[in-house]
Design a protein around this motif. Structure first.
Motif, PDB file in Angstrom:
ATOM      1  N   ALA A   3      -1.738  -9.038   1.250  1.00  0.00           N
ATOM      2  CA  ALA A   3      -1.036  -7.827   1.692  1.00  0.00           C
ATOM      3  C   ALA A   3       0.034  -7.420   0.678  1.00  0.00           C
ATOM      4  O   ALA A   3       0.204  -6.233   0.377  1.00  0.00           O
ATOM      5  CB  ALA A   3      -0.413  -8.061   3.065  1.00  0.00           C
ATOM      6  N   ILE A   4       0.763  -8.416   0.140  1.00  0.00           N
ATOM      7  CA  ILE A   4       1.782  -8.129  -0.870  1.00  0.00           C
ATOM      8  C   ILE A   4       1.128  -7.646  -2.162  1.00  0.00           C
ATOM      9  O   ILE A   4       1.610  -6.700  -2.806  1.00  0.00           O
ATOM     10  CB  ILE A   4       2.654  -9.376  -1.133  1.00  0.00           C
ATOM     11  N   LYS A   6      -1.758  -6.084  -2.456  1.00  0.00           N
ATOM     12  CA  LYS A   6      -2.259  -4.725  -2.249  1.00  0.00           C
ATOM     13  C   LYS A   6      -1.120  -3.711  -2.229  1.00  0.00           C
ATOM     14  O   LYS A   6      -1.232  -2.631  -2.807  1.00  0.00           O
ATOM     15  CB  LYS A   6      -3.043  -4.670  -0.930  1.00  0.00           C
ATOM     16  N   ARG A   7      -0.016  -4.092  -1.602  1.00  0.00           N
ATOM     17  CA  ARG A   7       1.155  -3.194  -1.541  1.00  0.00           C
ATOM     18  C   ARG A   7       1.730  -2.960  -2.929  1.00  0.00           C
ATOM     19  O   ARG A   7       2.079  -1.828  -3.293  1.00  0.00           O
ATOM     20  CB  ARG A   7       2.208  -3.812  -0.621  1.00  0.00           C
ATOM     21  N   GLU A   8       1.821  -4.030  -3.717  1.00  0.00           N
ATOM     22  CA  GLU A   8       2.397  -3.910  -5.060  1.00  0.00           C
ATOM     23  C   GLU A   8       1.484  -3.097  -5.972  1.00  0.00           C
ATOM     24  O   GLU A   8       1.954  -2.246  -6.736  1.00  0.00           O
ATOM     25  CB  GLU A   8       2.613  -5.308  -5.652  1.00  0.00           C
ATOM     26  N   HIS A  10      -0.671  -0.861  -5.052  1.00  0.00           N
ATOM     27  CA  HIS A  10      -0.622   0.529  -4.575  1.00  0.00           C
ATOM     28  C   HIS A  10       0.637   1.229  -5.066  1.00  0.00           C
ATOM     29  O   HIS A  10       0.617   2.433  -5.376  1.00  0.00           O
ATOM     30  CB  HIS A  10      -0.686   0.534  -3.045  1.00  0.00           C
ATOM     31  N   SER A  11       1.738   0.484  -5.166  1.00  0.00           N
ATOM     32  CA  SER A  11       3.004   1.091  -5.584  1.00  0.00           C
ATOM     33  C   SER A  11       2.958   1.585  -7.024  1.00  0.00           C
ATOM     34  O   SER A  11       3.691   2.498  -7.402  1.00  0.00           O
ATOM     35  CB  SER A  11       4.154   0.084  -5.422  1.00  0.00           C
ATOM     36  N   GLU A  71      13.108  -4.460  -5.491  1.00  0.00           N
ATOM     37  CA  GLU A  71      13.226  -5.019  -4.135  1.00  0.00           C
ATOM     38  C   GLU A  71      14.693  -5.315  -3.810  1.00  0.00           C
ATOM     39  O   GLU A  71      15.152  -5.053  -2.689  1.00  0.00           O
ATOM     40  CB  GLU A  71      12.400  -6.299  -4.010  1.00  0.00           C
TER      41      GLU A  71
END
Length: 235
Positions: A3-4, A6-8, A10-11, A71
């Protein structure tokens, strides 16, 4: 962890960072390729990869400077530290996202070699792919260093400058080595030099020792990043 990751990843595409990185990387690599090979109509790509390696010093910090610094600046770091994932998993997810961006862009730049093969019949593909493999290892190493520096600050500019400073120091070690009289000091500097380990790959030789070296440096800096967050979690 996924999840991290994919989030990173995507960012990178929802902010200018990813697009700036790809544009700068392809522009710089294309320029270096044109002046070192196409204009000279030469099949020797060693000079191109040397130029690209030094360009990494400025390009890769563009990719890693926001990894953890952003972050901290936006106060979302605590969400990561309390997420149901280990600190190692968190750092690895950030690293793999940055590496995926880097690797994908490097693969795209490989198309430069195909028009070159039309100009010459002496294209040594073993040297090309050996050098490309070395570029992947060096990029991986630089990314891990950039992530570590980013974990130390909340300012992206500071993270970028700090990473550039460390990478530049590791690269110029081999250049000043010849000016030192002490054999012991020269041997130590040659051992830690990122540049000197790269040479065998340019001849299409798989240097297992160099592979272990690059992976070891990568692991060390990722481990240090984890230690930074372990200390921060309990402080």
């Amino acid at each position: 962890m996924f999840a991290i990751f994919k989030r990173e990843l995507h960012s990178y595409f929802t902010t200018p960072i990813g697009y700036v990185f790809m544009a700068v990387f392809l522009a710089v690599s294309g320029f270096c390729f044109s002046i070192t090979t196409l204009q000279m109509q030469s099949s020797d790509v060693s000079t191109y990869f040397q130029f690209l390696m030094f360009a990494y010093i400025v390009i890769i910090p563009l990719l890693t400077m926001k990894t953890f610094a952003e972050e901290r600046r936006t106060r979302t770091e605590q969400l990561l530290l309390t997420a149901p994932v280990s600190l190692t998993g968190m750092v690895m997810a950030k690293f793999l996202a940055a590496f995926t961006m880097f690797f994908g862009t490097l693969v795209v730049s490989a198309v430069y070699f195909f028009p070159l093969s039309l100009y010459t019949e002496e294209m040594n593909w073993s040297r090309v792919w050996g050098s490309m493999f070395a570029m992947v290892l060096i990029g991986m190493t630089f990314i891990s260093i950039g992530i570590f520096v980013s974990s130390l600050t909340e300012n992206q500019f500071t993270a970028s400058l700090g990473t550039i400073g460390i990478l530049l120091a590791l690269m110029i070690v081999a250049m000043v080595n010849s000016l030192i009289d002490s054999y012991v000091v020269r041997s130590v500097l040659d051992w830690i030099s990122i540049y000197s380990r790269y040479a065998n790959f340019t001849y299409g030789i798989f240097d297992f020792g160099a592979v272990v070296y690059y992976i070891s440096i990568c692991v060390v800096f990722l481990f240090l990043s984890v230690r930074v967050f372990e200390k921060r979690r309990w402080s």
